[in-house]
Motif scaffolding. Sequence first.
Motif: not given
Length: 250
Positions: A227-235
């Motif tokens: 989830l942290d990878e998704v969060f970083r890529a989005i934000t």
Amino acid sequence: MIKVEHLVKAFGPKLAVNDVSFSVERGEVLGFLGPNGAGKSTTMRMVTGYYPPTSGRITVGGHDMVENPIAAKRLIGYLPENAPGYADMTVNGFLNFCAELRGLQGDARKRAVHRAVELCFLENVLYQSIDTLSKGYKHRTCLAQSLIHDPDVLILDEPTDGLDPNQKHEVRGLIKRLGESKVVIFSTHILEEVEAACSRVIIIDRGHIVASGTPAELKARSPEGKLDEVFRAITLPDTVKHDVSHEVHA
């Protein structure tokens, strides 16, 4: 139970929240995830009626928050970001005071206070004044006041702020249990809390919803299921986002 439609909040020229829409039903725990300054707290303050929206509509249990705020607010328990309290009151006195504000009297008030104290593990500090409490116990006292009237809707802004690891585990478990029969929205920037307690997640960044789904659905957007990878890529800011965007599948 809660419906938010095209919500906008402007502070002067700054749009803190920009066209946010979502709904939450009983039995759901919605995690509101985003970096600091993304608009999480501002959105929650509008949902609770603390801030009036610049535009858009909020209904809670069918009641419009602007047109019929008293009826809507009766359904809500709210834990603000910075847990407030009266420093010279004991925990017991503060919770009884909050119960009276909610219209509870006599045995009903005693039962409500007892239940909130048990849920938030406050037995050991019940007769201490609030100014003598640790940050974690102060936060748990404010969490207890949000539960005092057994509301249908819980709005919790950073509910584990200041808690130690054991306390965080207890509160996450409590949120998950409460979410079985209530509507729960809680904001956080701690990714592990989302996976531990949420049935659904909204990620907000710079006032916009940029992702929505179950924790599993969001994790599936990462090759490694993180989830942290998704969060970083989005934000991440646009100036650096392209450097990590290849890590996550659209």
